[in-house]
Design a protein around this motif. Structure first.
Motif, PDB file in Angstrom:
ATOM      1  N   GLU A   1     -10.246  20.763  -5.401  1.00 53.22           N
ATOM      2  CA  GLU A   1     -10.978  19.654  -4.805  1.00 53.22           C
ATOM      3  C   GLU A   1     -10.172  18.999  -3.679  1.00 53.22           C
ATOM      4  O   GLU A   1      -8.946  18.892  -3.737  1.00 53.22           O
ATOM      5  CB  GLU A   1     -11.310  18.598  -5.870  1.00 53.22           C
ATOM      6  CG  GLU A   1     -12.253  19.082  -6.958  1.00 53.22           C
ATOM      7  CD  GLU A   1     -13.644  19.360  -6.442  1.00 53.22           C
ATOM      8  OE1 GLU A   1     -14.001  18.818  -5.378  1.00 53.22           O
ATOM      9  OE2 GLU A   1     -14.378  20.124  -7.088  1.00 53.22           O
ATOM     10  N   SER A   2     -10.908  18.552  -2.658  1.00 50.52           N
ATOM     11  CA  SER A   2     -10.298  17.808  -1.556  1.00 50.52           C
ATOM     12  C   SER A   2     -10.363  16.321  -1.883  1.00 50.52           C
ATOM     13  O   SER A   2     -11.431  15.811  -2.232  1.00 50.52           O
ATOM     14  CB  SER A   2     -11.056  18.104  -0.260  1.00 50.52           C
ATOM     15  OG  SER A   2     -10.632  17.261   0.779  1.00 50.52           O
ATOM     16  N   TYR A   3      -9.227  15.617  -1.765  1.00 50.36           N
ATOM     17  CA  TYR A   3      -9.225  14.222  -2.180  1.00 50.36           C
ATOM     18  C   TYR A   3      -8.199  13.411  -1.397  1.00 50.36           C
ATOM     19  O   TYR A   3      -7.310  13.955  -0.725  1.00 50.36           O
ATOM     20  CB  TYR A   3      -8.938  14.111  -3.680  1.00 50.36           C
ATOM     21  CG  TYR A   3      -7.543  14.542  -4.087  1.00 50.36           C
ATOM     22  CD1 TYR A   3      -6.472  13.647  -4.049  1.00 50.36           C
ATOM     23  CD2 TYR A   3      -7.292  15.846  -4.502  1.00 50.36           C
ATOM     24  CE1 TYR A   3      -5.196  14.035  -4.415  1.00 50.36           C
ATOM     25  CE2 TYR A   3      -6.015  16.249  -4.869  1.00 50.36           C
ATOM     26  CZ  TYR A   3      -4.967  15.338  -4.826  1.00 50.36           C
ATOM     27  OH  TYR A   3      -3.697  15.725  -5.183  1.00 50.36           O
ATOM     28  N   VAL A   4      -8.338  12.087  -1.502  1.00 50.85           N
ATOM     29  CA  VAL A   4      -7.323  11.143  -1.045  1.00 50.85           C
ATOM     30  C   VAL A   4      -7.016  10.216  -2.213  1.00 50.85           C
ATOM     31  O   VAL A   4      -7.870   9.980  -3.071  1.00 50.85           O
ATOM     32  CB  VAL A   4      -7.796  10.320   0.176  1.00 50.85           C
ATOM     33  CG1 VAL A   4      -7.971  11.204   1.384  1.00 50.85           C
ATOM     34  CG2 VAL A   4      -9.089   9.569  -0.145  1.00 50.85           C
ATOM     35  N   ALA A   5      -5.794   9.696  -2.248  1.00 49.51           N
ATOM     36  CA  ALA A   5      -5.402   8.796  -3.340  1.00 49.51           C
ATOM     37  C   ALA A   5      -4.351   7.824  -2.834  1.00 49.51           C
ATOM     38  O   ALA A   5      -3.557   8.149  -1.944  1.00 49.51           O
ATOM     39  CB  ALA A   5      -4.871   9.594  -4.530  1.00 49.51           C
ATOM     40  N   ASN A   6      -4.362   6.636  -3.386  1.00 47.86           N
ATOM     41  CA  ASN A   6      -3.353   5.639  -3.025  1.00 47.86           C
ATOM     42  C   ASN A   6      -3.292   4.564  -4.098  1.00 47.86           C
ATOM     43  O   ASN A   6      -4.177   4.459  -4.961  1.00 47.86           O
ATOM     44  CB  ASN A   6      -3.657   5.004  -1.667  1.00 47.86           C
ATOM     45  CG  ASN A   6      -4.940   4.201  -1.646  1.00 47.86           C
ATOM     46  OD1 ASN A   6      -5.991   4.717  -1.274  1.00 47.86           O
ATOM     47  ND2 ASN A   6      -4.877   2.934  -2.047  1.00 47.86           N
ATOM     48  N   LEU A   7      -2.243   3.775  -4.040  1.00 47.17           N
ATOM     49  CA  LEU A   7      -2.175   2.568  -4.859  1.00 47.17           C
ATOM     50  C   LEU A   7      -2.127   1.376  -3.921  1.00 47.17           C
ATOM     51  O   LEU A   7      -1.741   1.485  -2.754  1.00 47.17           O
ATOM     52  CB  LEU A   7      -0.961   2.586  -5.788  1.00 47.17           C
ATOM     53  CG  LEU A   7       0.453   2.538  -5.192  1.00 47.17           C
ATOM     54  CD1 LEU A   7       0.888   1.130  -4.808  1.00 47.17           C
ATOM     55  CD2 LEU A   7       1.446   3.110  -6.193  1.00 47.17           C
TER      56      LEU A   7
ATOM     57  N   PHE B   1       0.863  -1.182   0.000  1.00 44.94           N
ATOM     58  CA  PHE B   1       0.000   0.000   0.000  1.00 44.94           C
ATOM     59  C   PHE B   1       0.897   1.229   0.000  1.00 44.94           C
ATOM     60  O   PHE B   1       1.894   1.280   0.725  1.00 44.94           O
ATOM     61  CB  PHE B   1      -0.891  -0.001   1.242  1.00 44.94           C
ATOM     62  CG  PHE B   1      -1.695   1.268   1.418  1.00 44.94           C
ATOM     63  CD1 PHE B   1      -2.965   1.376   0.889  1.00 44.94           C
ATOM     64  CD2 PHE B   1      -1.171   2.356   2.117  1.00 44.94           C
ATOM     65  CE1 PHE B   1      -3.702   2.539   1.050  1.00 44.94           C
ATOM     66  CE2 PHE B   1      -1.901   3.517   2.281  1.00 44.94           C
ATOM     67  CZ  PHE B   1      -3.168   3.607   1.743  1.00 44.94           C
ATOM     68  N   SER B   2       0.550   2.214  -0.831  1.00 42.85           N
ATOM     69  CA  SER B   2       1.369   3.423  -0.887  1.00 42.85           C
ATOM     70  C   SER B   2       0.529   4.595  -1.369  1.00 42.85           C
ATOM     71  O   SER B   2      -0.419   4.425  -2.146  1.00 42.85           O
ATOM     72  CB  SER B   2       2.561   3.223  -1.833  1.00 42.85           C
ATOM     73  OG  SER B   2       3.277   4.438  -1.985  1.00 42.85           O
ATOM     74  N   SER B   3       0.892   5.767  -0.887  1.00 42.67           N
ATOM     75  CA  SER B   3       0.264   7.004  -1.365  1.00 42.67           C
ATOM     76  C   SER B   3       1.240   7.843  -2.169  1.00 42.67           C
ATOM     77  O   SER B   3       0.956   8.998  -2.486  1.00 42.67           O
ATOM     78  CB  SER B   3      -0.257   7.825  -0.176  1.00 42.67           C
ATOM     79  OG  SER B   3      -1.236   7.113   0.537  1.00 42.67           O
TER      80      SER B   3
END
Length: 476
Positions: free
Chosen positions: A175-181, A153-155
Motif C-alpha cells: 500500500e502507498s501511504y503517508v504517516a506522521n505524528l 511535527f515529525s514523520s
C-alpha cells in the motif's frame, strides 16, 4: 428570505461577500483557511460547499483530513446533515500522497442544493454554519491543543514506526501511504491513498467523538440489511457496509485496540470511532447505497416470506367504500412495481365519478404482464384502463360477475390500448369467458385480470406494501 439568512449569519460572527457572479462567500476573518461558498445556480437554488486549506511549512495532509472529519462527525451525529467529501491534490507539486485541501458538500437533507426561498433549507444550513463557528471557537479544546506548549511535527519516531507497521501488516505491505505524528494537538496519523482510508490515534478526540456518536436521538433508527446496515437519523439515510466494518475492526485489532466501536456514516465516508482511534474509510454509503440495500432487503424478505408464510392465507377487510378506495391505492402501488408498467395514476378522487376508470397506467405494449417479450426489441408505450372491484365483508357475494362491471362501455368509450380488471375475491366463470373472448378479438393490445390469488402473490413479494395496508389485508 436569503437576505435575512445572511443577516443571521453575520450576527454570529461571519463575514459575507456577494460576488459579481451572484455567488456568496462566507468566511471567518480570523481564520481565512475556513471557506464557505454559495454558488449561484439559478433564481431558486445555490450550490453550497465548504473548503479547508491550511498554509504551513510542514506537511498538512493530516490537518486537511482530520479537521473536517471531526467537525462533520459532530454535525452528523447531531442529526443535522450528512456530507460528501472531495480531497484536493496538489497538481503543482506532483506529490500523489499529499492532500492539498478538502472540500465537503452538505448532502442530506439538502441534496447539495440550497433553495433560496426555503426556510427549512436555510435553517439547516445556518445550523451547519453555527456548528462550524463553535468548532473554530473551541478548536483547541476539541482537538486537545493549547497555547502554552510547543507545537511539533515529525514523520520519524520509533513509536510511530511500530504503530504504522501494525497498520501496514493489516492492509498489505504494497500500500502507498503517508504517516506522521503531531504534538499539540497530539496524534499519530496514517493515510493510505490506495486503500482509500485514514486512521489517527488520539484518545482525546476519540473520546469526544464517541460521546457524540453514542448520543442517539428520538429520530434515530437502524436496521441490519443484507450487505450493509441502514441508519436513519431524522431525514438522513446512510449505510454501513459490513465489509468496511470488518476491515476497520481488523485494523484496530492489529493495533491491539479491542474497545467497542461506534460508526458515523456520511455520504462517501465512514467514521469508525474506538476509545483511542478514529478511522475514516471512503465508501459508497449515501442515499444511492440505501436504495441498493433496500432492494436487497426486499429480495431477502421475499425469500423469507415464501419460506415462512407460503402456506398462510390472507384475510381481506373491505368494510366500506373507503376501504374500496384504499384497495385502488393498493393496486396502484403494486402496479408501480411491475416491470412492464411505466406509470399509474388515479382518475379521480373517491368522492368524484371516474366513469368506469379507477386507474390509468402507461405500460410497455411489447411485454405482457408476465414480463415476457413479444420478440420486439424496442419499447412501445400504451395506455391501459384499470378497474378495481371489491366485495364488502358484509356482502354474501364471494365473486365478481358480469353485472358488476361494464367492460364494453369502458372499452368503447375510451378506446384504450389495454384493459385490466382487479378484484379482491374471484371473478365468475361467465366474466372469465367474456374477458377471454375480448382477448381473442385482439381489438386491444392486452386484456388482463387479477383475482385475489394474483394480488396476494404480489403482496408476498412486496412486504413493504403489505405492511402499509395491513388494516386492509393481512395473514390469517
Amino acid at each position: 428570505m436569503l437576505k435575512k439568512f445572511l443577516e443571521r449569519v453575520e450576527s454570529i460572527g461571519y463575514s459575507t461577500n456577494k460576488l459579481d457572479s451572484g455567488s456568496i462567500k462566507i468566511g471567518l476573518d480570523c481564520c481565512p483557511e475556513w471557506n464557505v461558498l454559495l454558488i449561484d445556480i439559478d433564481d431558486d437554488r445555490m450550490l453550497p460547499y465548504f473548503y479547508l486549506r491550511k498554509y504551513r511549512v510542514e506537511e498538512v495532509t493530516d490537518l486537511h483530513d482530520i479537521l473536517p472529519t471531526v467537525l462533520t462527525t459532530i454535525i452528523k451525529a447531531n442529526g443535522t446533515s450528512s456530507f460528501r467529501f472531495l480531497g484536493e491534490h496538489n497538481e503543482f507539486s506532483g506529490i500523489d500522497d499529499e492532500l492539498y485541501g478538502m472540500y465537503w458538500f452538505p448532502a442530506q437533507p439538502l441534496n447539495e442544493k440550497l433553495r433560496k426561498n426555503s426556510e427549512n433549507d436555510l435553517d439547516c444550513f445556518f445550523n451547519i454554519l453555527f456548528d462550524l463557528y463553535m468548532f473554530h471557537m473551541y478548536q483547541g479544546d476539541i482537538l486537545g491543543a493549547n497555547d502554552y506548549e510547543p507545537v511539533d511535527f515529525s514523520s520519524d519516531s520509533p513509536e510511530l514506526k511500530v504503530w504504522v507497521d501494525s497498520i501496514v501488516e493489516a492492509i498489505g505491505k504494497d500500500e502507498s501511504y503517508v504517516a506522521n505524528l503531531r504534538v499539540n494537538p497530539d496524534w499519530f496519523y496514517f493515510r493510505s491513498f490506495s486503500a482509500a482510508f485514514s486512521i489517527f490515534k488520539s484518545p482525546h478526540i476519540a473520546t469526544l467523538l464517541k460521546g457524540f456518536a453514542c448520543k442517539k436521538s428520538e429520530g434515530f433508527n437502524d436496521l441490519e440489511g443484507v450487505e450493509s446496515s441502514i441508519e436513519i437519523h431524522n431525514d438522513i439515510r446512510n449505510t454501513i457496509p459490513f465489509s468496511d466494518y470488518d476491515f476497520s475492526i481488523n485494523v484496530l485489532q492489529k493495533l491491539g485496540d479491542k474497545s467497542t466501536v461506534e460508526v458515523v456514516p456520511q455520504e462517501n465516508l465512514l467514521v469508525f470511532i474506538s476509545d483511542e482511534h478514529v478511522i475514516m474509510k471512503y465508501s459508497n454509503c449515501g442515499a444511492e447505497a440505501v436504495a441498493i440495500e433496500k432492494e436487497l432487503i426486499r429480495e431477502r424478505q421475499q425469500r423469507e416470506i415464501s419460506l415462512l408464510f407460503g402456506d398462510r392465507q390472507f384475510v381481506w377487510n373491505i368494510a366500506d367504500r373507503n376501504s374500496s378506495a384504499e384497495f385502488e391505492d393498493l393496486i396502484l402501488e403494486l402496479l408501480n412495481r411491475e416491470a412492464w408498467v411505466f406509470s399509474v395514476k388515479k382518475v379521480a378522487p373517491t368522492n368524484q365519478g371516474d366513469n368506469g376508470r379507477d386507474l390509468i397506467c402507461e405500460y410497455n405494449m411489447l411485454h405482457n404482464e408476465h414480463q415476457i417479450s413479444k420478440d420486439v426489441g424496442s419499447v412501445q408505450i400504451g395506455k391501459m384502463i384499470v378497474q378495481c372491484k371489491t366485495n364488502l365483508n358484509t356482502s354474501k357475494k364471494t365473486s365478481v360477475g358480469k353485472s358488476d362491471v361494464d367492460i364494453a362501455n369502458a372499452i368503447f368509450d375510451y378506446r384504450p390500448d389495454g384493459y385490466m380488471l382487479v378484484v379482491n375475491t374471484q371473478i365468475t366463470r361467465d366474466l372469465t369467458e367474456m374477458l377471454e373472448r375480448q382477448k381473442e378479438r385482439r381489438e386491444q393490445n392486452a386484456i388482463v385480470w387479477w383475482n385475489a390469488f394474483d394480488v396476494e402473490d404480489r403482496l408476498r413479494k412486496h412486504p413493504d406494501i403489505l405492511a402499509r395496508y395491513r388494516h386492509l389485508v393481512y395473514y390469517e
